[in-house]
Design a protein around this motif. Structure first.
Motif: not given
Length: 192
Positions: A177-184
Motif C-alpha cells: 500500500y505504501h508503494e501504491l501511495e508513492e505511485v499516486v
C-alpha cells in the motif's frame, strides 16, 4: 496499468472515486448478481471454523442454504464462492429493519464473536483481484448499482484506493500500500 511487486494495478483505482452509500443502494451488491462472493482457499477453513458462531446472526433462509450447500461452494470452473439462497442473495446476508443488506459474518465480527471480518473479496469491493499464474490483476469493478457510491465518492473526493485502504492492506500488506501511495504521488507530481 502499472506493476507493484507481483500485481498489475489498474489506474482506475486511483482515478475513480467511490464511497459506499448504503442509504441509496441498500447493500444491493450482496443481493444482486449471479454468483456468490469469491472466497480464497485459506478462507474455506475459516468459514467452516467460525460458522457455529456466525450462525446465530443469520436468517433462516441463509442457514438452510448453508446446511444444503456448505459454508462455501466450488463452481464448475473450480472457483470458490459463498453459497446463495435460491440462486439469489448470498447465504450470509442479513437485513436491517430498514431493509439494508448486511453481512452476518461481519455482524458476528462487530459483536466480538469472531475475529474474521468477512471474505476479503467483499472487504475489497469495488476492487476485484484476478489471480493469474505469475501475477494478480487489481481492477476497479464498475456496476450500475454502485452509481450512488461513485457520486458520493466524487462529492467527498475519495478515490477507490483510499476507500479500500484497510482491505488492500489486508490483502497485499502495508508495504504494498505504501508503494501504491508513492505511485499516486509520482502521478500527481507528473500531472502538474
Amino acid at each position: 496499468m502499472f506493476q507493484l511487486g507481483k500485481t498489475i494495478v489498474s489506474e482506475d483505482i486511483i482515478n475513480k472515486d467511490f464511497v459506499c452509500n448504503l442509504a441509496a443502494c441498500k447493500g444491493e451488491c450482496c443481493v444482486a448478481g449471479e454468483a456468490g462472493a469469491p472466497v480464497e482457499q485459506d478462507e474455506v477453513k475459516i468459514l467452516r471454523d467460525i460458522y457455529p458462531r456466525v450462525k446465530p446472526f443469520l436468517r433462516p433462509e441463509g442457514i438452510q442454504a448453508i446446511a444444503e450447500q456448505g459454508t462455501h461452494i466450488e463452481t464448475e470452473f473450480g472457483d470458490l464462492e459463498t453459497p446463495l439462497v435460491n440462486g439469489a442473495e448470498c447465504a450470509y446476508v442479513t437485513f436491517t429493519d430498514a431493509g439494508v443488506a448486511s453481512c452476518g459474518i461481519e455482524d458476528a465480527y462487530n459483536a466480538g464473536e469472531v475475529d474474521f471480518r468477512k471474505p476479503v473479496s467483499c472487504h475489497l469491493y469495488p476492487v476485484r483481484v484476478q489471480k493469474y499464474s505469475e501475477f494478480e490483476a487489481v481492477n476497479y469493478h464498475s456496476w450500475p448499482i454502485c452509481d450512488d457510491a461513485c457520486t458520493l465518492g466524487k462529492e467527498l473526493q475519495v478515490p477507490v484506493y483510499k476507500f479500500t485502504k484497510d482491505a488492500l492492506v489486508r490483502k497485499f500488506g502495508e508495504d504494498w500500500y505504501h508503494e501504491l501511495e508513492e505511485v499516486v504521488g509520482k502521478m500527481e507530481k507528473d500531472a502538474q
